[in-house]
Scaffold this motif. Structure first.
Motif, PDB file in Angstrom:
ATOM      1  N   LYS A 188      39.480  38.818  31.262  1.00 22.03           N
ATOM      2  CA  LYS A 188      40.200  38.236  32.416  1.00 22.03           C
ATOM      3  C   LYS A 188      39.261  37.580  33.426  1.00 22.03           C
ATOM      4  CE  LYS A 188      40.517  42.639  34.892  1.00 22.03           C
ATOM      5  NZ  LYS A 188      39.282  43.114  34.234  1.00 22.03           N
ATOM      6  N   TYR A 190      35.646  46.790  44.299  1.00 21.44           N
ATOM      7  CA  TYR A 190      35.688  48.227  43.993  1.00 21.44           C
ATOM      8  C   TYR A 190      34.344  48.694  43.435  1.00 21.44           C
ATOM      9  CZ  TYR A 190      40.577  47.681  45.009  1.00 21.44           C
ATOM     10  OH  TYR A 190      41.750  47.403  45.672  1.00 21.44           O
ATOM     11  N   ARG A 191      33.709  47.828  42.646  1.00 20.45           N
ATOM     12  CA  ARG A 191      32.379  48.177  42.119  1.00 20.45           C
ATOM     13  C   ARG A 191      31.360  48.275  43.253  1.00 20.45           C
ATOM     14  NH1 ARG A 191      31.235  47.614  36.562  1.00 20.45           N
ATOM     15  NH2 ARG A 191      33.130  47.250  35.371  1.00 20.45           N
ATOM     16  N   GLY A 212      42.004  40.980  38.655  1.00 16.10           N
ATOM     17  CA  GLY A 212      41.947  42.402  38.985  1.00 16.10           C
ATOM     18  C   GLY A 212      42.978  43.208  38.226  1.00 16.10           C
ATOM     19  N   ARG A 213      43.580  44.181  38.932  1.00 16.09           N
ATOM     20  CA  ARG A 213      44.567  45.057  38.294  1.00 16.09           C
ATOM     21  C   ARG A 213      45.942  44.945  38.952  1.00 16.09           C
ATOM     22  NH1 ARG A 213      40.266  45.473  36.352  1.00 16.09           N
ATOM     23  NH2 ARG A 213      39.399  47.076  34.982  1.00 16.09           N
ATOM     24  N   ASP A 214      45.938  44.558  40.244  1.00 16.16           N
ATOM     25  CA  ASP A 214      47.179  44.595  41.030  1.00 16.16           C
ATOM     26  C   ASP A 214      47.405  43.292  41.783  1.00 16.16           C
ATOM     27  OD1 ASP A 214      45.044  44.758  42.761  1.00 16.16           O
ATOM     28  OD2 ASP A 214      46.041  46.135  44.143  1.00 16.16           O
ATOM     29  N   SER A 270      38.207  40.652  42.122  1.00 16.01           N
ATOM     30  CA  SER A 270      38.497  41.776  43.026  1.00 16.01           C
ATOM     31  C   SER A 270      37.856  43.065  42.518  1.00 16.01           C
ATOM     32  CB  SER A 270      40.008  41.960  43.207  1.00 16.01           C
ATOM     33  OG  SER A 270      40.600  42.389  42.006  1.00 16.01           O
ATOM     34  N   GLY A 271      37.623  43.148  41.201  1.00 12.45           N
ATOM     35  CA  GLY A 271      36.955  44.338  40.655  1.00 12.45           C
ATOM     36  C   GLY A 271      35.583  44.543  41.280  1.00 12.45           C
ATOM     37  N   ARG A 282      41.964  51.211  49.018  1.00 14.83           N
ATOM     38  CA  ARG A 282      42.732  49.994  48.703  1.00 14.83           C
ATOM     39  C   ARG A 282      43.184  49.305  49.992  1.00 14.83           C
ATOM     40  NH1 ARG A 282      43.075  50.107  43.246  1.00 14.83           N
ATOM     41  NH2 ARG A 282      43.973  48.037  43.316  1.00 14.83           N
ATOM     42  N   SER A 342      36.641  53.045  39.369  1.00 14.54           N
ATOM     43  CA  SER A 342      37.991  53.479  39.046  1.00 14.54           C
ATOM     44  C   SER A 342      38.378  54.701  39.897  1.00 14.54           C
ATOM     45  CB  SER A 342      38.063  53.799  37.553  1.00 14.54           C
ATOM     46  OG  SER A 342      39.350  54.178  37.193  1.00 14.54           O
ATOM     47  N   ARG A 401      39.282  54.863  31.259  1.00 15.87           N
ATOM     48  CA  ARG A 401      39.408  54.107  32.516  1.00 15.87           C
ATOM     49  C   ARG A 401      40.762  53.402  32.592  1.00 15.87           C
ATOM     50  NH1 ARG A 401      36.673  49.372  34.725  1.00 15.87           N
ATOM     51  NH2 ARG A 401      35.185  49.203  33.009  1.00 15.87           N
ATOM     52  N   ARG A 413      47.566  55.981  37.829  1.00 13.70           N
ATOM     53  CA  ARG A 413      47.401  56.388  39.235  1.00 13.70           C
ATOM     54  C   ARG A 413      48.663  56.017  40.024  1.00 13.70           C
ATOM     55  NH1 ARG A 413      42.934  51.715  40.029  1.00 13.70           N
ATOM     56  NH2 ARG A 413      44.399  50.011  40.273  1.00 13.70           N
ATOM     57  N   ALA A 448      38.971  53.441  43.452  1.00 15.04           N
ATOM     58  CA  ALA A 448      40.148  52.561  43.475  1.00 15.04           C
ATOM     59  C   ALA A 448      41.458  53.343  43.473  1.00 15.04           C
ATOM     60  CB  ALA A 448      40.114  51.611  42.278  1.00 15.04           C
ATOM     61  N   ASP A 459      43.598  53.966  35.320  1.00 17.78           N
ATOM     62  CA  ASP A 459      44.102  52.834  36.116  1.00 17.78           C
ATOM     63  C   ASP A 459      45.617  52.678  35.964  1.00 17.78           C
ATOM     64  OD1 ASP A 459      41.555  52.298  36.997  1.00 17.78           O
ATOM     65  OD2 ASP A 459      41.210  50.563  35.688  1.00 17.78           O
TER      66      ASP A 459
HETATM   67  O1  C5P Z   1      37.547  44.702  36.591  1.00 13.73           O
HETATM   68  P1  C5P Z   1      36.471  45.750  36.695  1.00 13.73           P
HETATM   69  O2  C5P Z   1      36.204  46.482  35.422  1.00 13.73           O
HETATM   70  O3  C5P Z   1      35.226  45.240  37.329  1.00 13.73           O
HETATM   71  O4  C5P Z   1      37.073  46.820  37.733  1.00 13.73           O
HETATM   72  C1  C5P Z   1      36.462  48.072  37.958  1.00 13.73           C
HETATM   73  C2  C5P Z   1      37.528  49.061  38.411  1.00 13.73           C
HETATM   74  O5  C5P Z   1      38.012  48.666  39.697  1.00 13.73           O
HETATM   75  C3  C5P Z   1      38.770  49.137  37.534  1.00 13.73           C
HETATM   76  O6  C5P Z   1      38.665  50.061  36.473  1.00 13.73           O
HETATM   77  C4  C5P Z   1      39.871  49.546  38.514  1.00 13.73           C
HETATM   78  O7  C5P Z   1      39.954  50.948  38.649  1.00 13.73           O
HETATM   79  C5  C5P Z   1      39.386  48.977  39.831  1.00 13.73           C
HETATM   80  N1  C5P Z   1      40.154  47.794  40.239  1.00 13.73           N
HETATM   81  C6  C5P Z   1      41.375  47.994  40.840  1.00 13.73           C
HETATM   82  N2  C5P Z   1      42.081  46.936  41.308  1.00 13.73           N
HETATM   83  C7  C5P Z   1      41.627  45.685  41.188  1.00 13.73           C
HETATM   84  C8  C5P Z   1      40.388  45.448  40.541  1.00 13.73           C
HETATM   85  C9  C5P Z   1      39.665  46.535  40.053  1.00 13.73           C
HETATM   86  O8  C5P Z   1      41.844  49.118  40.951  1.00 13.73           O
HETATM   87  N3  C5P Z   1      42.335  44.679  41.686  1.00 13.73           N
END
Ligand code: C5P
Length: 221
Positions: free
Chosen positions: A15, A37-38, A117-119, A33-34, A93, A84, A168, A175, A87, A172
């Motif tokens: 992605k 969180y990283r 990202g995820r959301d 956006s990840g 958040r 994770s 992971r 949660r 997050a 994700d």
């Molecule tokens: O995408 P990436 O692997 O870098 O994201 C790392 C962690 O950040 C994900 O496993 C997820 O828990 C969290 N994340 C999230 N929401 C996002 C982007 C990432 O919860 N929008």
């Protein structure tokens, strides 16, 4: 309202690469956006804090060093795992929400934004112009992550990586806050059997009509 492409999906699904390429194609700004969180998790680990502890995690999110966004140290799987954990904490958040919203409302360059990202399509920008949900078979994603890490000089067993990716994703997805889920109006793109060029062509085919229409509407108004 800005033109926004929301690209959500599982870990190592491709992605990020697709989001970057879509941004380049349309001349839009891109935000991974990840990385937020990283960076938060990295900040916690550097301070010898516990990424599962709310106070430590929130401090991490509040003390992000954006200069480290391109640092390979935030790309390791230890940091991915810790990301994770942080997050899953609602206060983290919340702390990162305004930054993301502001990026979408005022994309650098002005034309539009692609955020992965995820959301993004569910929580950060439910009204996104186009939404993609990117996934691939776990074995394929583990192999990609293995190759990525190898290129960074990090040697890991594929089996371990597969176990970690599955754990992971499960965390994700399950949660309570902003879980990883395909938005109802997101187009699913499975990249299991696609190389980068074919995956990009498929992504473009899924979003381009909506984006071209939005660009035309903007010119007219
Ligand atoms: O995408 P990436 O692997 O870098 O994201 C790392 C962690 O950040 C994900 O496993 C997820 O828990 C969290 N994340 C999230 N929401 C996002 C982007 C990432 O919860 N929008």
């Amino acid at each position: 309202m800005s033109i926004v492409i929301a690209v959500d999906g599982t870990a190592a699904s491709g992605k990020g690469t697709l989001a970057k390429k879509l941004a380049g194609h349309f001349g839009f700004a891109h935000l991974d956006s990840g990385a937020l969180y990283r960076l938060s998790a990295f900040s916690v680990l550097e301070a010898k804090g516990d990424p599962k502890n709310e106070a430590d995690a929130l401090r991490g999110a509040q003390t992000i060093d954006f200069n480290l966004a391109g640092d390979p140290r935030i790309r390791t799987d230890i940091v991915g795992q810790a990301a994770s954990f942080v997050a899953a904490i609602p206060a983290v958040r919340e702390a990162l929400f305004d930054f993301q919203k502001n990026f979408l409302d005022h994309p650098p360059g002005g034309a539009g934004a692609v955020m992965d990202g995820r959301d993004i399509g569910t929580v950060i920008c439910p009204t996104a112009t186009a939404k993609l949900f990117v996934d691939a078979k776990p074995e394929v994603r583990a192999r990609r992550r293995w190759a990525e890490l190898k290129a960074m000089g990090i040697r890991r067993g594929e089996e371990d990586l597969l176990r970690e990716l599955n754990a992971r994703d499960a965390a994700d997805r399950s949660r309570p806050v902003s879980p990883l889920i395909q938005a109802e109006d997101a187009a699913l793109l499975d990249t299991s059997d696609l190389g980068i060029d074919a995956a990009f062509a498929a992504a473009l085919a899924l979003v381009s009509a909506k984006i071209e229409r939005a660009l035309k509407d903007r010119h007219r108004s």
